[in-house]
Design a protein around this motif. Sequence first.
Motif, PDB file in Angstrom:
ATOM      1  N   GLU A 203      25.172  -8.076  61.168  1.00 55.77           N
ATOM      2  CA  GLU A 203      24.495  -9.349  60.881  1.00 55.77           C
ATOM      3  C   GLU A 203      23.903  -9.963  62.150  1.00 55.77           C
ATOM      4  O   GLU A 203      22.767 -10.475  62.145  1.00 55.77           O
ATOM      5  CB  GLU A 203      25.479 -10.328  60.237  1.00 55.77           C
ATOM      6  N   LEU A 204      24.651  -9.898  63.249  1.00 54.69           N
ATOM      7  CA  LEU A 204      24.137 -10.403  64.529  1.00 54.69           C
ATOM      8  C   LEU A 204      22.924  -9.603  64.973  1.00 54.69           C
ATOM      9  O   LEU A 204      21.969 -10.142  65.539  1.00 54.69           O
ATOM     10  CB  LEU A 204      25.228 -10.342  65.604  1.00 54.69           C
ATOM     11  N   GLY A 205      22.999  -8.299  64.715  1.00 52.13           N
ATOM     12  CA  GLY A 205      21.876  -7.433  65.081  1.00 52.13           C
ATOM     13  C   GLY A 205      20.602  -7.834  64.374  1.00 52.13           C
ATOM     14  O   GLY A 205      19.489  -7.684  64.920  1.00 52.13           O
ATOM     15  N   LYS A 206      20.711  -8.357  63.166  1.00 50.78           N
ATOM     16  CA  LYS A 206      19.538  -8.802  62.415  1.00 50.78           C
ATOM     17  C   LYS A 206      18.999 -10.125  62.958  1.00 50.78           C
ATOM     18  O   LYS A 206      17.798 -10.411  62.894  1.00 50.78           O
ATOM     19  CB  LYS A 206      19.887  -8.972  60.941  1.00 50.78           C
ATOM     20  N   GLN A 207      19.894 -10.968  63.520  1.00 54.44           N
ATOM     21  CA  GLN A 207      19.500 -12.296  63.984  1.00 54.44           C
ATOM     22  C   GLN A 207      18.811 -12.272  65.345  1.00 54.44           C
ATOM     23  O   GLN A 207      17.942 -13.110  65.626  1.00 54.44           O
ATOM     24  CB  GLN A 207      20.724 -13.213  64.060  1.00 54.44           C
ATOM     25  N   ILE A 208      19.192 -11.310  66.183  1.00 52.35           N
ATOM     26  CA  ILE A 208      18.684 -11.283  67.562  1.00 52.35           C
ATOM     27  C   ILE A 208      17.162 -11.268  67.649  1.00 52.35           C
ATOM     28  O   ILE A 208      16.568 -12.048  68.425  1.00 52.35           O
ATOM     29  CB  ILE A 208      19.295 -10.105  68.340  1.00 52.35           C
ATOM     30  N   PRO A 209      16.463 -10.438  66.870  1.00 49.64           N
ATOM     31  CA  PRO A 209      14.994 -10.426  66.981  1.00 49.64           C
ATOM     32  C   PRO A 209      14.335 -11.761  66.590  1.00 49.64           C
ATOM     33  O   PRO A 209      13.174 -12.016  66.955  1.00 49.64           O
ATOM     34  CB  PRO A 209      14.578  -9.312  66.011  1.00 49.64           C
ATOM     35  N   LYS A 210      15.065 -12.597  65.874  1.00 50.21           N
ATOM     36  CA  LYS A 210      14.504 -13.869  65.400  1.00 50.21           C
ATOM     37  C   LYS A 210      14.729 -15.022  66.376  1.00 50.21           C
ATOM     38  O   LYS A 210      14.306 -16.145  66.125  1.00 50.21           O
ATOM     39  CB  LYS A 210      15.120 -14.230  64.050  1.00 50.21           C
ATOM     40  N   THR A 211      15.455 -14.766  67.494  1.00 54.84           N
ATOM     41  CA  THR A 211      15.797 -15.838  68.437  1.00 54.84           C
ATOM     42  C   THR A 211      15.131 -15.595  69.784  1.00 54.84           C
ATOM     43  O   THR A 211      14.662 -14.490  70.094  1.00 54.84           O
ATOM     44  CB  THR A 211      17.317 -15.928  68.626  1.00 54.84           C
ATOM     45  N   GLN A 212      15.140 -16.653  70.616  1.00 55.10           N
ATOM     46  CA  GLN A 212      14.569 -16.565  71.954  1.00 55.10           C
ATOM     47  C   GLN A 212      15.427 -17.357  72.931  1.00 55.10           C
ATOM     48  O   GLN A 212      16.280 -18.148  72.555  1.00 55.10           O
ATOM     49  CB  GLN A 212      13.136 -17.123  71.963  1.00 55.10           C
ATOM     50  N   GLY A 213      15.162 -17.116  74.223  1.00 53.44           N
ATOM     51  CA  GLY A 213      15.775 -17.914  75.277  1.00 53.44           C
ATOM     52  C   GLY A 213      17.286 -17.828  75.303  1.00 53.44           C
ATOM     53  O   GLY A 213      17.895 -16.773  75.134  1.00 53.44           O
ATOM     54  N   GLU A 214      17.871 -19.059  75.547  1.00 54.25           N
ATOM     55  CA  GLU A 214      19.324 -19.117  75.703  1.00 54.25           C
ATOM     56  C   GLU A 214      20.057 -18.689  74.436  1.00 54.25           C
ATOM     57  O   GLU A 214      21.130 -18.081  74.493  1.00 54.25           O
ATOM     58  CB  GLU A 214      19.742 -20.534  76.091  1.00 54.25           C
ATOM     59  N   GLN A 215      19.480 -19.033  73.287  1.00 58.54           N
ATOM     60  CA  GLN A 215      20.124 -18.657  72.017  1.00 58.54           C
ATOM     61  C   GLN A 215      20.216 -17.131  71.891  1.00 58.54           C
ATOM     62  O   GLN A 215      21.237 -16.589  71.468  1.00 58.54           O
ATOM     63  CB  GLN A 215      19.347 -19.229  70.838  1.00 58.54           C
ATOM     64  N   LYS A 216      19.152 -16.444  72.306  1.00 57.40           N
ATOM     65  CA  LYS A 216      19.144 -14.986  72.231  1.00 57.40           C
ATOM     66  C   LYS A 216      20.161 -14.394  73.196  1.00 57.40           C
ATOM     67  O   LYS A 216      20.881 -13.444  72.868  1.00 57.40           O
ATOM     68  CB  LYS A 216      17.746 -14.466  72.553  1.00 57.40           C
ATOM     69  N   GLN A 217      20.224 -14.989  74.426  1.00 53.79           N
ATOM     70  CA  GLN A 217      21.178 -14.486  75.405  1.00 53.79           C
ATOM     71  C   GLN A 217      22.614 -14.677  74.923  1.00 53.79           C
ATOM     72  O   GLN A 217      23.488 -13.829  75.147  1.00 53.79           O
ATOM     73  CB  GLN A 217      20.976 -15.203  76.753  1.00 53.79           C
ATOM     74  N   ALA A 218      22.849 -15.799  74.237  1.00 52.49           N
ATOM     75  CA  ALA A 218      24.197 -16.048  73.710  1.00 52.49           C
ATOM     76  C   ALA A 218      24.566 -15.032  72.635  1.00 52.49           C
ATOM     77  O   ALA A 218      25.700 -14.530  72.579  1.00 52.49           O
ATOM     78  CB  ALA A 218      24.277 -17.465  73.151  1.00 52.49           C
ATOM     79  N   LEU A 219      23.583 -14.754  71.785  1.00 54.55           N
ATOM     80  CA  LEU A 219      23.835 -13.754  70.729  1.00 54.55           C
ATOM     81  C   LEU A 219      24.071 -12.366  71.317  1.00 54.55           C
ATOM     82  O   LEU A 219      24.923 -11.615  70.845  1.00 54.55           O
ATOM     83  CB  LEU A 219      22.663 -13.718  69.751  1.00 54.55           C
ATOM     84  N   LEU A 220      23.298 -12.013  72.360  1.00 55.41           N
ATOM     85  CA  LEU A 220      23.476 -10.710  73.006  1.00 55.41           C
ATOM     86  C   LEU A 220      24.872 -10.600  73.627  1.00 55.41           C
ATOM     87  O   LEU A 220      25.518  -9.554  73.561  1.00 55.41           O
ATOM     88  CB  LEU A 220      22.402 -10.494  74.076  1.00 55.41           C
ATOM     89  N   ALA A 221      25.313 -11.692  74.253  1.00 56.82           N
ATOM     90  CA  ALA A 221      26.651 -11.690  74.857  1.00 56.82           C
ATOM     91  C   ALA A 221      27.728 -11.535  73.781  1.00 56.82           C
ATOM     92  O   ALA A 221      28.714 -10.794  73.949  1.00 56.82           O
ATOM     93  CB  ALA A 221      26.867 -12.985  75.648  1.00 56.82           C
ATOM     94  N   LYS A 222      27.521 -12.271  72.676  1.00 59.20           N
ATOM     95  CA  LYS A 222      28.481 -12.182  71.582  1.00 59.20           C
ATOM     96  C   LYS A 222      28.480 -10.781  70.969  1.00 59.20           C
ATOM     97  O   LYS A 222      29.525 -10.232  70.593  1.00 59.20           O
ATOM     98  CB  LYS A 222      28.159 -13.221  70.512  1.00 59.20           C
ATOM     99  N   THR A 223      27.274 -10.182  70.872  1.00 60.42           N
ATOM    100  CA  THR A 223      27.166  -8.830  70.326  1.00 60.42           C
ATOM    101  C   THR A 223      27.915  -7.832  71.204  1.00 60.42           C
ATOM    102  O   THR A 223      28.588  -6.915  70.706  1.00 60.42           O
ATOM    103  CB  THR A 223      25.680  -8.417  70.229  1.00 60.42           C
ATOM    104  N   LYS A 224      27.786  -7.997  72.519  1.00 55.45           N
ATOM    105  CA  LYS A 224      28.499  -7.107  73.446  1.00 55.45           C
ATOM    106  C   LYS A 224      30.004  -7.243  73.270  1.00 55.45           C
ATOM    107  O   LYS A 224      30.741  -6.249  73.259  1.00 55.45           O
ATOM    108  CB  LYS A 224      28.090  -7.447  74.877  1.00 55.45           C
ATOM    109  N   GLN A 225      30.459  -8.480  73.161  1.00 59.09           N
ATOM    110  CA  GLN A 225      31.894  -8.725  72.965  1.00 59.09           C
ATOM    111  C   GLN A 225      32.361  -8.139  71.630  1.00 59.09           C
ATOM    112  O   GLN A 225      33.425  -7.517  71.544  1.00 59.09           O
ATOM    113  CB  GLN A 225      32.170 -10.232  73.010  1.00 59.09           C
ATOM    114  N   LEU A 226      31.528  -8.305  70.598  1.00 61.18           N
ATOM    115  CA  LEU A 226      31.875  -7.812  69.273  1.00 61.18           C
ATOM    116  C   LEU A 226      31.894  -6.278  69.238  1.00 61.18           C
ATOM    117  O   LEU A 226      32.694  -5.672  68.523  1.00 61.18           O
ATOM    118  CB  LEU A 226      30.878  -8.346  68.248  1.00 61.18           C
TER     119      LEU A 226
END
Length: 443
Positions: A54-77
């Motif tokens: 689900e996070l993988g689907k959200q990442i392309p739709k975000t930018q900036g700090e929000q995208k970086q936060a999702l990428l960090a969370k994805t790495k942790q997940l």
Amino acid sequence: MIDARLLRTDPDRIRRSQRRRGESAELVDKLIGVDESRRQAIATFESARAEQKELGKQIPKTQGEQKQALLAKTKQLAEQVKAADAAAKEAESTFSELLKGVGNIVFDDVPEGGEDDYVIRETHGTPRDFEAEGITVRDHLDLGEALGAIDVQRGAKVSGARFYYLTGVGAELELALINLAMSTALSNGFTAIIPPALVKPPAMEGTGFLGQAADDVYRLEADDLYLVGTAEVPLAAYHSDEILDAAKLPLRYVGYSPSYRREAGSYGKDTRGIFRVHWFDKVEMFSYCAPEDAEAEHLRLLEWEKEFINKLELPFQVLELAGGDLGLSAARKYDCYTWFPSQQRFREITSTSNCTQFQARRLNIRARFEDGTAPVATLNGTLVAVPRVIIALLENHQQADGSIYVPEALRPFLGGRERLTAPAAGATPPADADSHRAADAAR
């Protein structure tokens, strides 16, 4: 293996089966606990994996700090998914290994106990009264040596204890028995197979011979292959990892092969002659059928065994084995015991087992039935294990002059002979005294 769903739907049935086998019922409770942990581990992995997707689907739709936060969370997940996957696989492996140790579910009406608790179901024929005929009973080895049919001394010299040569009429008798057995099976609709006598570990494990029977199996370590103790093994594995056409069931095969057994734990038992040996030839029936037809098919195999023994004109009994003596794969087993005059008792010469779906689950053999794809049932039955049947024929059909009466059904395969007699002068001489001493030392 057993159906894992029984652990959740009817664990008491497994407990009853374990007790009937003389095994611990506590294993069932351990399995239930491991199964719960396994399912929880799988659920944790699937939940983490779903969140990761689900996070993988959200990442392309975000930018900036929000995208970086999702990428960090994805790495942790990702680390959590990796750990959850490893835990799930470990739990699955633990569960599978434990489940392999549970024998097939024994039918509730199978006798409890061990060898002393077998139940005689049928008796056919009456042992000869040799005393009334004025005949002193000789055992199969005396008879076989006099006929030039059995040579255990040279067998021991060449291969060691519990090996032998069949010579002259002994070799002819084996070939006659095999041909009669094969023709009997073919006339009953079986397909003939000459299977390999060496198999890979999955075939041996899938048929249940690497559990409680592992000590009796010969293994070629350099090639990681096993010598089979019965054609049941390659016949069962013949359709491994296949989906069969249910409309073509039952599939019935008859296989002829050598059989090899270490006879572990039999030291000092049946050391004379060829009753308990490390190698022998055997003709085995094998059937794949629909699970609901397995009990009726089992009785058919038994009837074909009885038909064959009757052709040999031997007195015999049908015994049902007690749960404590069933092999890992069998849910029910019948043995045919024939009379051995020199021992004054009945001894086993054939057996037939209903393995229900146990082997098919382990070997991944299924069929497409009307209500879906499911494991088939497998059954096996011996038509002739050559050495023991030769013993029975020699001893039961011995005559006062040392000749052996040939049952009518065997005569076409022995050139029409009605008697087996000693070889003419000039035939291979018996082993000398030094060979006898070597054989005694080997035993």
